[in-house]
Design an enzyme around this catalytic site. Structure first.
Site, PDB file in Angstrom:
ATOM      1  N   ASP A  54      -1.262   6.700   6.651  1.00 43.77           N
ATOM      2  CA  ASP A  54      -2.351   5.805   6.283  1.00 43.77           C
ATOM      3  C   ASP A  54      -2.528   4.834   7.452  1.00 43.77           C
ATOM      4  O   ASP A  54      -1.693   3.960   7.678  1.00 43.77           O
ATOM      5  CB  ASP A  54      -1.994   5.064   4.995  1.00 43.77           C
ATOM      6  CG  ASP A  54      -3.058   4.056   4.570  1.00 43.77           C
ATOM      7  OD1 ASP A  54      -4.048   3.865   5.305  1.00 43.77           O
ATOM      8  OD2 ASP A  54      -2.886   3.450   3.489  1.00 43.77           O
TER       9      ASP A  54
ATOM     10  N   TRP B 159       0.824  -1.205   0.000  1.00 41.08           N
ATOM     11  CA  TRP B 159       0.000   0.000   0.000  1.00 41.08           C
ATOM     12  C   TRP B 159       0.860   1.258   0.000  1.00 41.08           C
ATOM     13  O   TRP B 159       0.500   2.261  -0.623  1.00 41.08           O
ATOM     14  CB  TRP B 159      -0.981  -0.032   1.168  1.00 41.08           C
ATOM     15  CG  TRP B 159      -1.904  -1.204   1.057  1.00 41.08           C
ATOM     16  CD1 TRP B 159      -1.931  -2.319   1.841  1.00 41.08           C
ATOM     17  CD2 TRP B 159      -2.902  -1.417   0.049  1.00 41.08           C
ATOM     18  NE1 TRP B 159      -2.874  -3.213   1.397  1.00 41.08           N
ATOM     19  CE2 TRP B 159      -3.487  -2.684   0.302  1.00 41.08           C
ATOM     20  CE3 TRP B 159      -3.346  -0.669  -1.045  1.00 41.08           C
ATOM     21  CZ2 TRP B 159      -4.502  -3.202  -0.503  1.00 41.08           C
ATOM     22  CZ3 TRP B 159      -4.363  -1.184  -1.835  1.00 41.08           C
ATOM     23  CH2 TRP B 159      -4.933  -2.434  -1.571  1.00 41.08           C
TER      24      TRP B 159
ATOM     25  N   LYS C 117     -11.994  -1.798   8.120  1.00 37.72           N
ATOM     26  CA  LYS C 117     -11.217  -2.681   8.993  1.00 37.72           C
ATOM     27  C   LYS C 117     -11.709  -2.535  10.433  1.00 37.72           C
ATOM     28  O   LYS C 117     -12.283  -3.459  11.001  1.00 37.72           O
ATOM     29  CB  LYS C 117      -9.739  -2.332   8.925  1.00 37.72           C
ATOM     30  CG  LYS C 117      -9.210  -1.990   7.544  1.00 37.72           C
ATOM     31  CD  LYS C 117      -8.850  -3.186   6.721  1.00 37.72           C
ATOM     32  CE  LYS C 117      -8.116  -2.774   5.463  1.00 37.72           C
ATOM     33  NZ  LYS C 117      -7.781  -3.898   4.596  1.00 37.72           N
TER      34      LYS C 117
END
Length: 365
Positions: free
Chosen positions: A176, A106, A200
């Site tokens: 992030d 990511w 999540k």
């Protein structure tokens, strides 16, 4: 009724498990929200009823995370992946370069988007070791003229997590936190901007949380499309256009649930215990289970491991499904196994996985 259903032992990496209590409350309110005769999904986002839901979700997050008053709390769309572009669009000025710490897939994607928009540099990387660890703070290389420094606090695919964060001084630190937000206490004031996809620890997919310091809002570039400016959303309380109202409603219910559990500190203690159950099996297996992450970089949210052979892995995953476990396959890009133990995953599911792993080793070791 949901309580009569057999609930899966859900270790999905995202979208992931939600608290049963939250699902049950949403079920009760889905047709008639607070006597309005409408679902939350049917009412105007300009109505006072919805506005109260919206503002309460923000207030709960501010309380739970200790977010200072000089930060805006935004509810956006497009997932964390859109933030990969919005951040450099707003803050990567000519004559500056943005630093990225590469700790997994990511962060690589975030860097790739920024490279389309301006100058970048890699402040540190652990790619050479297949992302088995988080770099130490003294490995980070950047100067005070950097536009910002970007990190990914938890790496879902490789199962690593930052245990401490750099003090970047005047360089804005951007993170992030999609996969470990609300999982442990953090000092929000260390960061200029935090972003997280909800799917999540915060709720269902469809809403993205952005926590942004006021001065960064003002610093943002203005010659970009209106919807891609943080200032647009900050000035309009994330109501410039129709927001993902159901996702924000669900995020608010999850935040209430975290508060009812005792807050982020209590959730953190439970997450430590849950992860330890599974890491203990890996560490005691004499190499039957092979953890991917180095011990001092292990994630509390995503436990990644392999077995000695692909045949054993296939058998492990097949038998786990027969036992009611869901989502133990590793990411398609790396394979192996992964147990995602996000906040709503019950301790009982982690105990069951521990016992299954021990029994599988006895039969196949």
């Amino acid at each position: 009724m949901l309580e009569e259903l057999k609930r899966a032992k859900n270790f999905n990496a995202g979208p992931s498990a939600l608290p049963l209590e939250v699902l049950q409350q949403a079920q009760q309110e889905i047709v008639d929200f607070k006597g309005t005769g409408m679902s939350i999904m049917e009412m105007s986002h300009r109505s006072k009823t919805y506005e109260d839901v919206h503002n309460e979700a923000q207030e709960l997050l501010r309380e739970l995370m200790g977010i200072p008053e000089n930060y805006h709390i935004l509810f956006l769309q497009g997932g964390a992946s859109l933030q990969f572009s919005m951040i450099p669009m707003n803050f990567l000025q000519r004559g500056q370069a943005a630093g990225y710490v590469l700790t997994g897939s990511w962060s690589e994607k975030a860097l790739k988007e920024a490279q389309l928009l301006g100058e970048t540099f890699i402040a540190a990387s652990t790619k050479e070791g297949n992302y088995r660890r988080i770099p130490s703070l003294d490995e980070l290389q950047y100067d005070q003229n950097a536009a910002y420094l970007h990190i990914t606090t938890n790496n879902t695919i490789f199962g690593t997590e930052w245990s401490e964060y750099p003090d970047t001084g005047n360089v804005p630190l951007i993170a992030d936190m999609s996969s470990d937000i609300l999982s442990r206490p953090i000092d929000v004031s260390k960061f200029a901007l935090i972003y997280a996809g909800a799917q999540k620890n915060l709720g269902p997919s469809g809403v993205t949380l952005v926590i942004i310091r006021d001065d960064l809002v003002e610093r943002g570039t203005q010659d970009i499309p209106t919807m891609l400016k943080y200032s647009t959303h900050a000035k309009n309380n994330s109501l410039y256009n129709t927001p993902p109202t159901f996702g924000i409603y669900m995020l608010g219910l999850v935040a209430k649930w975290v508060k009812q559990q005792g807050g982020v500190e209590a959730i953190y203690k439970r997450n430590l215990a849950k992860a330890q159950l599974i890491y203990d099996v890996i560490d005691a297996s004499n190499g039957f289970y092979l953890g991917h992450a180095e011990k001092n970089s292990r994630s509390l949210m995503n436990i990644t491991f392999r077995l000695k052979t692909e045949e054993l892995e296939k058998k492990f995953l097949e038998e786990s499904k027969q036992q009611g476990f869901v989502g133990l396959n590793g990411h398609r890009s790396v394979g192996g196994c992964r147990a995602s133990t996000y906040n709503p995953v019950p301790v009982e599911s982690c105990i069951a996985l521990k016992e299954f792993m021990e029994e599988f080793q006895k039969k196949n070791g």
